[in-house]
Write an enzyme that holds these catalytic residues in place. Structure first.
Site, PDB file in Angstrom:
ATOM      1  N   ASP A 375       0.832  -1.204   0.000  1.00  0.00           N
ATOM      2  CA  ASP A 375       0.000   0.000   0.000  1.00  0.00           C
ATOM      3  C   ASP A 375       0.868   1.256   0.000  1.00  0.00           C
ATOM      4  OD1 ASP A 375      -2.371  -1.357   0.005  1.00  0.00           O
ATOM      5  OD2 ASP A 375      -2.826  -1.040   2.129  1.00  0.00           O
ATOM      6  N   HIS A 434      -7.584  -1.293 -52.227  1.00  0.00           N
ATOM      7  CA  HIS A 434      -6.562  -1.924 -51.387  1.00  0.00           C
ATOM      8  C   HIS A 434      -5.652  -2.800 -52.249  1.00  0.00           C
ATOM      9  CE1 HIS A 434      -9.268  -0.742 -48.166  1.00  0.00           C
ATOM     10  NE2 HIS A 434      -8.466  -1.228 -47.244  1.00  0.00           N
TER      11      HIS A 434
HETATM   12  N1  HSO Z   1      -5.308  -0.638   0.324  1.00  0.00           N
HETATM   13  C1  HSO Z   1      -5.709   0.517  -0.459  1.00  0.00           C
HETATM   14  C2  HSO Z   1      -4.591   1.492  -0.697  1.00  0.00           C
HETATM   15  C3  HSO Z   1      -4.184   2.267   0.513  1.00  0.00           C
HETATM   16  N2  HSO Z   1      -3.956   1.748   1.727  1.00  0.00           N
HETATM   17  C4  HSO Z   1      -3.925   3.586   0.634  1.00  0.00           C
HETATM   18  C5  HSO Z   1      -3.537   2.711   2.545  1.00  0.00           C
HETATM   19  N3  HSO Z   1      -3.545   3.840   1.871  1.00  0.00           N
HETATM   20  C6  HSO Z   1      -6.274   0.060  -1.796  1.00  0.00           C
HETATM   21  O1  HSO Z   1      -5.403  -0.709  -2.519  1.00  0.00           O
HETATM   22 ZN    ZN Z   2      -4.760  -0.103   2.335  1.00  0.00          ZN
END
Ligand code: HSO
Ligand code: ZN
Length: 449
Positions: A375, A434
């Site tokens: 993430d 063509h």
């Molecule tokens: N898990 C989320 C992305 C994210 N997590 C942003 C924390 N901040 C969606 O993939």
């Molecule tokens: Zn997340």
């Protein structure tokens, strides 16, 4: 909901061998989204007024929805003043480390050498890439500030070489932009920040206004209004804009066997559950007995109760389930059918199991790889296909910011070699011009020979 009679936060449990396949398929349904008609009924007039009244309309919506009534312009242009990115050094350091890992992983996706194939002697086919010139990156506001999404969308745009990077994000009620987002915007070389959210931000970037730059592609996650607006503008030939992918609520599927640490499993389920009440988390427990299941469930409850966002967690756990399966093959069949945005493998020999993945946005392999590293900081992208779209879509990657252009280049011999096939197919399709485009050249060669 999400809580049993004694107030314990608990996922519903199914043992697949005791249910019909229809029941299991039903259980793995995503929570249904509000009807598109209702959403479009709200989004259509917003898009219309942005097209008709430009900046004035953008500002009105921002005053209304974000309560940022002091705002007098919807756009902040680079260079962004340092005073807008005052951050603690540890936040700067965290953004810098993440930025660099994301940059490295996406830079490695660059196909900087054109692909050249001589399909027949004298027939050369080439493919090369060019960046999409102007991209609009939507960074949601809402219940959490998401500078990580600005990184995930902005860094590959920078690596791809997009000339104009526009970031849109709803401002805070005082009219300011989250300093983390301003810092990321300046690091990726964004030309402007649009201080708006929702359908109005999408429409402003799709059509352009007096001060919002019109873009060629809009990327980024968002709520149902943002998604509906993205779908609408990408279908409007007057806008001339494309989008990354359809988006739904975030989700995770964790596959855990007897080797998994119950506390780790629970923490991964909860990371996703805390995103929003509509998030979905699924645990596939491979041959776990009652005691092993209880260990995970106890951890889930205990950890959940200690979270600041426990109320959101209750909501998402309400439509989340545990499926107890007999073996890893059954687990992977179900996972591939569900096509999770995030797939976490807390099993013995996780690399081997990863080879069985057919449908997933991003895979997290083994006990030391929580989803949160992906993430934020590992380098992989977190903008991923949800809602089962992992069956046909890839997550955001360098290619999302590029066009691939092909070219053919034939010599006279090349045309002699391939010309017959072309003329014959033109004949079949009864497209005489063509056919003649080849025959004229072949006779010209004969004459000059
Ligand atoms: N898990 C989320 C992305 C994210 N997590 C942003 C924390 N901040 C969606 O993939
Ligand atoms: Zn997340």
């Amino acid at each position: 909901a999400g809580t049993n009679e004694e107030g314990k936060i608990e996922m519903k449990r199914y043992i697949t061998s005791q249910e019909t396949p229809e029941v299991i398929a039903e259980v793995l349904q995503r929570p249904s989204q509000k009807s598109t008609d209702r959403i479009m009924g709200i989004v259509n007039p917003i898009i219309k007024s942005i097209r008709e009244r430009g900046d004035a309309a953008v500002l009105e919506y921002t005053h209304k929805f974000e309560k940022a009534t002091s705002l007098t312009s919807p756009v902040l242009r680079a260079p962004f003043p340092r005073s807008m990115m005052q951050l603690p050094p540890e936040t700067i350091a965290a953004i810098d480390v993440s930025f660099e890992n994301i940059r490295r992983f996406h830079a490695a996706q660059q196909d900087d050498k054109p692909l050249v194939v001589e399909t027949m002697p004298g027939v050369v086919c080439t493919r090369f890439s060019r960046p999409i010139e102007r991209v609009g990156l939507y960074v949601p506001g809402g219940t959490a500030v998401l500078p990580s999404t600005a990184l995930m969308l902005g860094v590959p745009a920078m690596v791809a070489g997009c000339k104009k990077i526009v970031i849109a994000s709803p401002p805070r009620a005082d009219g300011s932009v989250t300093p983390e987002i301003v810092y990321v915007a300046s690091k990726v070389g964004a030309e402007s920040i649009v201080l708006a959210g929702g359908a109005q931000a999408v429409a402003a970037m799709a059509y352009g206004t007096e001060s919002v730059t019109k873009v060629d592609k809009i990327l980024g996650p968002g709520n149902q209004f943002v998604t509906a607006a993205k779908m609408f503008v990408s279908n409007d030939t007057n806008a001339g804009v494309s989008i990354d992918m359809p988006a739904g609520p975030s989700e995770v599927l964790v596959v855990a066997d007897k080797t998994a640490n119950p506390a780790f499993v629970a923490s991964d389920l909860l990371s996703q559950a805390e995103h929003g009440v509509d998030s979905q988390v699924i645990l596939i427990a491979v041959d776990l007995n009652e005691q092993e299941l209880a260990a995970i469930e106890d951890e889930l409850h205990k950890q959940a109760m200690a979270l600041p966002r426990v109320d959101i967690v209750r909501g998402s756990i309400a439509h989340s389930v545990t499926l107890v399966v007999k073996d890893i093959d059954e687990a992977m069949t179900l996972s591939n059918e569900y096509a999770p945005e995030h797939l976490i493998l807390q099993v013995a020999e996780p690399e081997k199991v990863a080879e069985k993945v057919e449908n997933a946005g991003s895979v997290f392999v083994g006990p030391w790889t929580p989803e949160s590293v992906g993430d934020y900081s590992a380098g992989v992208n977190h903008s991923l296909p949800t809602y089962g779209y992992a069956k046909q879509y890839s997550g955001v990657n360098l290619g999302s910011y590029l066009k691939h252009i092909t070219s053919s280049n034939l010599t006279a011999d090349g045309l002699r070699n391939v010309g017959e096939a072309v003329m014959q197919l033109a004949k079949v399709e009864e497209l005489e011009a063509h056919r003649r485009a080849v025959s004229i050249r072949l006779s010209h060669m004969d004459k000059s020979a």
